[in-house]
Design a protein around this motif. Structure first.
Motif, PDB file in Angstrom:
ATOM      1  N   TYR A 160       0.830  -1.204   0.000  1.00  0.00           N
ATOM      2  CA  TYR A 160       0.000   0.000   0.000  1.00  0.00           C
ATOM      3  C   TYR A 160       0.868   1.259   0.000  1.00  0.00           C
ATOM      4  CZ  TYR A 160      -3.375   3.484   1.553  1.00  0.00           C
ATOM      5  OH  TYR A 160      -4.156   4.609   1.636  1.00  0.00           O
ATOM      6  N   PRO A 164       1.628   3.686  -4.739  1.00  0.00           N
ATOM      7  CA  PRO A 164       1.485   5.051  -5.265  1.00  0.00           C
ATOM      8  C   PRO A 164       2.795   5.619  -5.801  1.00  0.00           C
ATOM      9  CG  PRO A 164       0.333   4.828  -3.173  1.00  0.00           C
ATOM     10  CD  PRO A 164       1.147   3.587  -3.350  1.00  0.00           C
ATOM     11  N   ARG A 280      -7.622   1.689  -8.198  1.00  0.00           N
ATOM     12  CA  ARG A 280      -6.444   2.161  -7.484  1.00  0.00           C
ATOM     13  C   ARG A 280      -6.741   2.181  -5.982  1.00  0.00           C
ATOM     14  NH1 ARG A 280      -3.351   5.520 -11.155  1.00  0.00           N
ATOM     15  NH2 ARG A 280      -2.122   6.241  -9.378  1.00  0.00           N
ATOM     16  N   GLU A 282      -5.806   3.400  -3.097  1.00  0.00           N
ATOM     17  CA  GLU A 282      -4.976   4.408  -2.446  1.00  0.00           C
ATOM     18  C   GLU A 282      -5.874   5.540  -1.951  1.00  0.00           C
ATOM     19  OE1 GLU A 282      -2.386   5.219  -5.738  1.00  0.00           O
ATOM     20  OE2 GLU A 282      -3.617   6.884  -6.443  1.00  0.00           O
TER      21      GLU A 282
END
Length: 411
Positions: A160, A164, A280, A282
């Motif tokens: 995690y 990004p 995604r 995030e």
């Protein structure tokens, strides 16, 4: 001296029981193959505005591929000493053989990756997992349990944090398609995709092979081991799914994720049940509280590992039952499971032939699936009864033997 020599064989397990248990492992592989085919050929969502999950999506999505990966770990344990791992020269030879076998699998996967097909092909990621697990092959059960539990808990958090950063790179370290030979010219996006940003992120999926090594190092010929796998696996799977559901629906997780989700074509309530790939994950730590298929969170890894353990236990029990009634009940599944690389590759190649084309007149999606499944079962049964290896299995075995350099191979 004579009395001791005659007493020893009486304590060994009957050959039929041992054989039945190995048949159970192959049957579980066959079940994983048929489950993956189902998610490829049958709809996982209804064709409506809400993308209502189908029973195929709810049953097989995320679980079939995870079972496939866990069984890879089981197979590696069985080929490297079973309960007592190999050591020294024999272990190093086994590692070389597995590495060369992984190269064969990767080559097949890269070749299939050049096809135009709307499937996420697992083989290159699968081959990478074989290489990543090599350092763990000499460990015993207790150490493997600790590594597996730690990997399930820690790897999703690290992923995690890292994803990004990889996706913010220019260009993003993500392929957006199946790995192919052409991608070898851009190694950084390829490696980023294989390890963290792709459909089967090897960084988290290594947990499945570690769980499989734990299972394969158990005394699978003992009567209680399949029962333990079935009951404990079911309990872990149910607990992980219950925690994930509670986190999303009762503790505010879904509401928090809907605030950060920027994918209007994917209703969160549906994809949380079937497939988070392509979204995604995030912008909110709540993503890590999900147990959604293909989310590769701790709860997802625990749930699918538990399901895999339970399936292995059930298949081993059926193998024992088959010995008791003296009838090969598992032949249809174990035939397909004995040559999954060949059958999976042929399945992908055939599906690519229908990419963006209508099905033949009179065919339905159900009919196409049953044609693939029946062909896999029949071909697998023929090869097993004739005691043949599948063509790609033969290549993998030859590479394994070459790497071992004369050291004893798997039975």
């Amino acid at each position: 001296m004579t009395s001791r020599a005659t007493a020893r064989p009486s304590r060994a397990p009957r050959p039929s029981v041992a054989a039945g248990r190995l048949r159970g492992i192959d049957a579980a592989r066959g079940l994983a193959l048929l489950g993956m085919m189902a998610t490829h050929l049958l709809p996982t969502f209804e064709a409506n505005a809400d993308l209502t999950p189908t029973w195929i999506g709810l049953t097989f999505s995320g679980r079939a591929a995870a079972l496939f990966a866990v069984l890879a770990g089981v197979g590696l344990a069985l080929s490297t000493g079973k309960q007592v791992p190999l050591e020294g020269t024999a272990l190093n030879a086994a590692r070389r053989g597995i590495a060369l076998r992984a190269l064969v699998i990767a080559a097949v996967g890269l070749s299939l990756g050049g096809l135009e097909v709307n499937l996420a092909i697992i083989l290159v990621h699968y081959a990478l997992l074989f290489v990543c697990v090599l350092p763990f092959l000499g460990l015993k059960v207790k150490a493997l349990c600790a590594w597996a539990a730690g990997w399930i808990l820690a790897s999703p958090v690290l992923a995690y944090l890292l994803r990004p950063w990889l996706m913010a790179s220019n260009p993003p370290l993500h392929l957006g398609h199946n790995p192919s030979w052409e991608d070898l010219t851009t190694p950084f996006p390829l490696l980023g995709d294989l390890f963290l940003t792709g459909y089967y992120p090897a960084f988290q999926w290594l947990a499945y092979l570690l769980v499989g090594l734990v299972i394969g190092r158990l005394a699978l010929t003992k009567a209680m081991i399949p029962v333990l796998l079935l009951t404990l696996g079911t309990a872990v799977a149910a607990l992980a799914k219950a925690l994930g559901t509670a986190a999303m629906e009762n503790w505010g997780g879904r509401a928090a994720l809907e605030d950060v989700l920027n994918a209007p074509d994917y209703p969160l309530h549906s994809v949380l049940q079937v497939n988070l790939t392509g979204i995604r994950q995030e912008g909110s730590w709540w993503w890590l509280a999900s147990a959604a298929p293909h989310s590769a969170t701790s709860l997802d890894l625990a749930h699918t590992s538990g399901v895999a353990a339970a399936v292995v236990g059930a298949c081993l029990l059926l193998g024992r039952l088959a010995d008791w009634v003296d009838l090969d009940l598992l032949l249809p599944l174990r035939g397909a499971g004995a040559m999954t690389l060949t059958l999976y590759s042929a399945h992908v190649w055939v599906v690519s032939g229908f990419y963006r084309k209508p099905l033949p007149a009179g065919w339905t999606e159900d009919g196409m699936y049953f044609a693939h499944a029946a062909t896999a079962i029949i071909v697998g049964m023929v090869f097993v009864l004739l005691k043949w290896r599948g063509p790609l299995e033969w290549l993998g075995h030859a590479a394994n033997q070459l790497g071992r350099g004369g050291q004893p191979g798997p039975r």
